[in-house]
Enzyme design. Sequence first.
Site, PDB file in Angstrom:
ATOM      1  N   GLU A 195      21.576 -17.569 -62.712  1.00  0.00           N
ATOM      2  CA  GLU A 195      20.120 -17.656 -62.563  1.00  0.00           C
ATOM      3  C   GLU A 195      19.765 -18.751 -61.541  1.00  0.00           C
ATOM      4  O   GLU A 195      18.938 -18.561 -60.660  1.00  0.00           O
ATOM      5  CB  GLU A 195      19.504 -17.960 -63.931  1.00  0.00           C
ATOM      6  N   ARG A 242      35.862 -17.900 -75.405  1.00  0.00           N
ATOM      7  CA  ARG A 242      35.914 -17.092 -76.630  1.00  0.00           C
ATOM      8  C   ARG A 242      36.532 -15.716 -76.385  1.00  0.00           C
ATOM      9  O   ARG A 242      37.023 -15.093 -77.326  1.00  0.00           O
ATOM     10  CB  ARG A 242      34.528 -16.995 -77.274  1.00  0.00           C
TER      11      ARG A 242
END
Length: 171
Positions: free
Chosen positions: A95, A58
């Site tokens: 993460e 994007r």
Amino acid sequence: MDIKDHIRTIPDFPKPGIQFYDISTLLAHPDAWRVAMGRLAKIVGRHQPDILAGIESRGFLVAAPLALQLGCGFVMVRKKGKLPGPTVPHEYALEYGTDTIEIQEDAVKPGEQVVILDDLLATGGTMNASIALFRKLGAEVVGAACIIELSFLNGRARLDVPFHALVAYDS
Ligand code: AMP
């Protein structure tokens, strides 16, 4: 115009507990998109960049029209294995595990001034890695900008360049 009126939130996407900020509705509204790009052009233009870089995918939608408007070159930051020819990679921590982004080796020349763009800043990990990638080629990253900042995640604290966002969500 309030750009937030044109951003849709989708709960539990792509996984439970994540609130997804969807710019499809902004892109689909030509007046709102023109206003958003006009505001970003003003902010980004002040840095007098040579190159605008967009982060897959994007970020391409943000950086490419701005580059045309500001008379800058446009460069793609892509996930590993997507760009042809010699590339420069940068691995960064997620993460769980790691991810790798790349730019083409000749995407920027040493000393060129780059502003990096994406649709949204969350933890800042992707933007931080993109800054490191351009520095590997000797470019000067003079700023970074997004349409949306999730300010409660404080991603901007991870960035050592001026950062701008059109709208912020604090929860
Ligand atoms: P981060 O590296 O944590 O700053 O994540 C930023 C990248 O992940 C951007 O490319 C965003 O498009 C995407 N992203 C992260 N969180 C969201 C969210 N809640 N809604 C939409 N996109 C997101």
